[in-house]
Scaffold this motif. Sequence first.
Motif, PDB file in Angstrom:
ATOM      1  N   SER A 136       0.914 -18.302 -28.641  1.00 12.85           N
ATOM      2  CA  SER A 136       1.461 -19.425 -27.872  1.00 12.85           C
ATOM      3  C   SER A 136       1.162 -19.321 -26.382  1.00 12.85           C
ATOM      4  N   GLN A 137       1.042 -18.115 -25.840  1.00 15.31           N
ATOM      5  CA  GLN A 137       0.811 -17.922 -24.404  1.00 15.31           C
ATOM      6  C   GLN A 137      -0.647 -17.605 -24.100  1.00 15.31           C
ATOM      7  N   ASN A 138      -1.537 -17.874 -25.033  1.00 15.61           N
ATOM      8  CA  ASN A 138      -2.978 -17.673 -24.830  1.00 15.61           C
ATOM      9  C   ASN A 138      -3.318 -16.232 -24.446  1.00 15.61           C
ATOM     10  N   GLY A 139      -2.650 -15.279 -25.078  1.00 15.00           N
ATOM     11  CA  GLY A 139      -2.981 -13.869 -24.897  1.00 15.00           C
ATOM     12  C   GLY A 139      -2.639 -13.308 -23.550  1.00 15.00           C
TER      13      GLY A 139
ATOM     14  N   LYS B 132      19.757 -14.308 -30.356  1.00 12.09           N
ATOM     15  CA  LYS B 132      19.901 -15.380 -29.375  1.00 12.09           C
ATOM     16  C   LYS B 132      18.659 -15.439 -28.488  1.00 12.09           C
ATOM     17  N   ALA B 133      18.105 -16.637 -28.341  1.00  5.92           N
ATOM     18  CA  ALA B 133      16.909 -16.835 -27.522  1.00  5.92           C
ATOM     19  C   ALA B 133      17.130 -18.008 -26.583  1.00  5.92           C
ATOM     20  N   ARG B 134      16.715 -17.842 -25.337  1.00  9.11           N
ATOM     21  CA  ARG B 134      16.794 -18.931 -24.367  1.00  9.11           C
ATOM     22  C   ARG B 134      15.663 -18.787 -23.357  1.00  9.11           C
ATOM     23  N   SER B 135      15.149 -19.911 -22.910  1.00  5.92           N
ATOM     24  CA  SER B 135      14.052 -19.910 -21.937  1.00  5.92           C
ATOM     25  C   SER B 135      14.575 -20.367 -20.583  1.00  5.92           C
ATOM     26  N   VAL B 136      14.011 -19.790 -19.521  1.00  7.63           N
ATOM     27  CA  VAL B 136      14.424 -20.089 -18.152  1.00  7.63           C
ATOM     28  C   VAL B 136      13.172 -20.308 -17.322  1.00  7.63           C
ATOM     29  N   ASN B 137      13.191 -21.328 -16.479  1.00  2.00           N
ATOM     30  CA  ASN B 137      12.087 -21.615 -15.570  1.00  2.00           C
ATOM     31  C   ASN B 137      12.572 -21.396 -14.134  1.00  2.00           C
ATOM     32  N   VAL B 138      11.848 -20.601 -13.375  1.00  2.00           N
ATOM     33  CA  VAL B 138      12.228 -20.286 -11.996  1.00  2.00           C
ATOM     34  C   VAL B 138      11.014 -20.449 -11.087  1.00  2.00           C
ATOM     35  N   LYS B 139      11.278 -20.535  -9.785  1.00  2.00           N
ATOM     36  CA  LYS B 139      10.236 -20.595  -8.769  1.00  2.00           C
ATOM     37  C   LYS B 139      10.124 -19.235  -8.106  1.00  2.00           C
ATOM     38  N   THR B 140       8.942 -18.684  -8.067  1.00  2.00           N
ATOM     39  CA  THR B 140       8.704 -17.402  -7.413  1.00  2.00           C
ATOM     40  C   THR B 140       7.781 -17.601  -6.229  1.00  2.00           C
TER      41      THR B 140
ATOM     42  N   ILE C 279      -3.040 -21.364 -29.353  1.00  2.00           N
ATOM     43  CA  ILE C 279      -2.501 -22.696 -29.641  1.00  2.00           C
ATOM     44  C   ILE C 279      -2.537 -23.501 -28.347  1.00  2.00           C
ATOM     45  N   GLN C 280      -3.185 -24.651 -28.385  1.00  2.00           N
ATOM     46  CA  GLN C 280      -3.370 -25.449 -27.176  1.00  2.00           C
ATOM     47  C   GLN C 280      -2.051 -26.059 -26.694  1.00  2.00           C
ATOM     48  N   ASP C 281      -1.289 -26.660 -27.585  1.00  2.00           N
ATOM     49  CA  ASP C 281      -0.022 -27.291 -27.209  1.00  2.00           C
ATOM     50  C   ASP C 281       1.080 -26.725 -28.107  1.00  2.00           C
ATOM     51  N   PRO C 282       1.741 -25.632 -27.687  1.00  2.00           N
ATOM     52  CA  PRO C 282       2.749 -24.994 -28.563  1.00  2.00           C
ATOM     53  C   PRO C 282       3.932 -25.896 -28.879  1.00  2.00           C
ATOM     54  N   LYS C 283       4.267 -26.830 -27.983  1.00  2.00           N
ATOM     55  CA  LYS C 283       5.450 -27.657 -28.204  1.00  2.00           C
ATOM     56  C   LYS C 283       5.272 -28.611 -29.376  1.00  2.00           C
ATOM     57  N   LEU C 284       4.037 -28.929 -29.693  1.00  2.00           N
ATOM     58  CA  LEU C 284       3.765 -29.828 -30.805  1.00  2.00           C
ATOM     59  C   LEU C 284       3.449 -29.092 -32.099  1.00  2.00           C
ATOM     60  N   SER C 285       3.487 -27.744 -32.060  1.00  2.00           N
ATOM     61  CA  SER C 285       3.155 -26.948 -33.241  1.00  2.00           C
ATOM     62  C   SER C 285       4.430 -26.662 -34.034  1.00  2.00           C
TER      63      SER C 285
ATOM     64  N   PHE D 238       7.848 -21.653 -21.943  1.00  2.00           N
ATOM     65  CA  PHE D 238       8.385 -21.310 -23.262  1.00  2.00           C
ATOM     66  C   PHE D 238       9.263 -22.422 -23.810  1.00  2.00           C
ATOM     67  N   THR D 239       9.085 -23.627 -23.335  1.00  2.00           N
ATOM     68  CA  THR D 239       9.966 -24.721 -23.755  1.00  2.00           C
ATOM     69  C   THR D 239       9.839 -25.019 -25.246  1.00  2.00           C
ATOM     70  N   TRP D 240       8.751 -24.607 -25.854  1.00  2.00           N
ATOM     71  CA  TRP D 240       8.586 -24.844 -27.287  1.00  2.00           C
ATOM     72  C   TRP D 240       9.611 -24.074 -28.124  1.00  2.00           C
ATOM     73  N   ALA D 241      10.223 -23.019 -27.536  1.00  2.00           N
ATOM     74  CA  ALA D 241      11.187 -22.204 -28.277  1.00  2.00           C
ATOM     75  C   ALA D 241      12.598 -22.766 -28.232  1.00  2.00           C
ATOM     76  N   ASP D 242      12.823 -23.844 -27.473  1.00  2.00           N
ATOM     77  CA  ASP D 242      14.169 -24.412 -27.329  1.00  2.00           C
ATOM     78  C   ASP D 242      14.334 -25.634 -28.231  1.00  2.00           C
TER      79      ASP D 242
END
Length: 562
Positions: free
Chosen positions: A487-490, A446-454, A197-203, A167-171
Amino acid sequence: MALSVPGYSPSFRKPPETLRLRRKRVRSLEAAASPREQPEPAPRRAALAAGLLLRPFPAAAGRGGGDPAAARRNPFARLDNRPPAAAESPDGPPRGQQEAQDPCLDSNQENDLLWEEKFPERTAVAELLQTPQVSFSKSDIPSSESTELPVDWSIKTRLLFTSSQPFTWADHLKAQEEAQGIIQHCRATEVTLPQSIQDPKLSTELRCAFQQSLLYWLHPAFPWLPLFPRIGADRKMTGKISPWSNDETLQHILMSDWSVSFTSLYNLLKTKLCPYFYVCTYQFTILFRAAGLAGNDVITALMSPTTRGIREAMKNEGIEFSLPLIKENGYQKKKTSGTSLGNGEEQVISDDDEDESFSWLEEIGVQDKIKKPDILSIKLRKEKHEVQMDHRPESVVLVKGMNTLTLLNFLINSKSLIASSGPQAGLPPTLLSPVAFRGATMQMLKARSVNVKTQAVSGYKDQFSLEITGPIMPHSLHSVTMLLKSSQNGSFSAGLYTHEPTAVFNICLPVNKILDKETLQEELGNCGLHPKTLDQLSQIPTLGKSSLRLVELSDFVYNWRS
């Protein structure tokens, strides 16, 4: 060689040893006999004859040979030490068969079942806590699969989206993108995105539309005070600066300004330039909806939760309302009107009813010997059910048509609308709207994205999440899900956190007239919402007193739980 002891006899046995030998002889005889022919001890037969409930007598083989798994009775336990249980039906299976049918049902599960039977409204919380293990039936889910979500009129406080794609395109929106999103929101620009959308960060179009979906309008606005939610917010407001709490002049200015904003919102709603708005007080929340939404062709207002005092005050002001969730004797409760009769006429009618109800005492000639209950006790007994439903979802009130204008005047002039003491003293209610109105302040979620390892089977994998917090209204929820679908391809999942007093706004009301899409777009096309969002809000609510809790999108198909 044994020595002879004077006075010693080899055949002599002490009394304890003699009793021990007798018990040993009885046990050996019982072990040799078949289980069906085992005689019961005399004390046990006497206890059974007296009607005492005893456990099955343990097999004698448990002490000696035979089956080692045979149950051995605890000698320190009472004779009747079984836990108290409900009386079994005469035609039902015996207790032993019930335990055999469900051996995994322990005492804790039995208590849970009794709890669910007594308090069915509490089971929804348990289902949420056990989401991975619970399999929901068709009655729990309005629809198993659909390309669109059902309409949800509750206010969300938090959305948590998770996906396998970032979700880095939202930051970190650029200044131009943020400004473009604000302009699109103010001008109600319709944005249509491709399905994927193939590349959301560039949209740039996607990022501007995301900024547009996060904006809403609020009144009053104080940066140091959290103005939503208002119900149960005293702890968050404690210690905050409130210069109006002891200043009546300042309170009058704030309330006068609030009345102008409230009237402006209602006029926008009446002219179908605003689809809906919320009035949030420290006691209740009101949802005003424009004509054409939720299957109603007139303006509607839902108020929840209410008390008997508020309903009586509305009745005295001549506001006609109904309680859609209250039924009496199988028939829906009729509308309550305060305009048809005055207090004096109502008192006369109630007195006549009471005289007629006790007229049979005069017919048999015992009216002087039996003391009739006073009018006050009769009135309290009749209104007992109304007091019991106070502060509950069942107390939701529905106001329709021109009565909403009377409700507007009632709220403006009501002194109970504002808290007289506590951290919220003197603070006007919060107005939330998807469109601008007089005196409103633009706010952003307020919106924020977080990346974690599962942890996965083959190691660790990336898990991406997007968190949105604030007063998330229905149009924002629909707009965000539409953007993430592209953005997340459904494919994504979401946890939705509801402001519980507003969940009852999803009840299905009596439908007067359902407008077709063309008529709806023609009448409400200028209300500031996307056509797809407007089409969704025009649907008849199906969630009842619940709301969306979990949403999962897979291959552009929704699954949800409520």
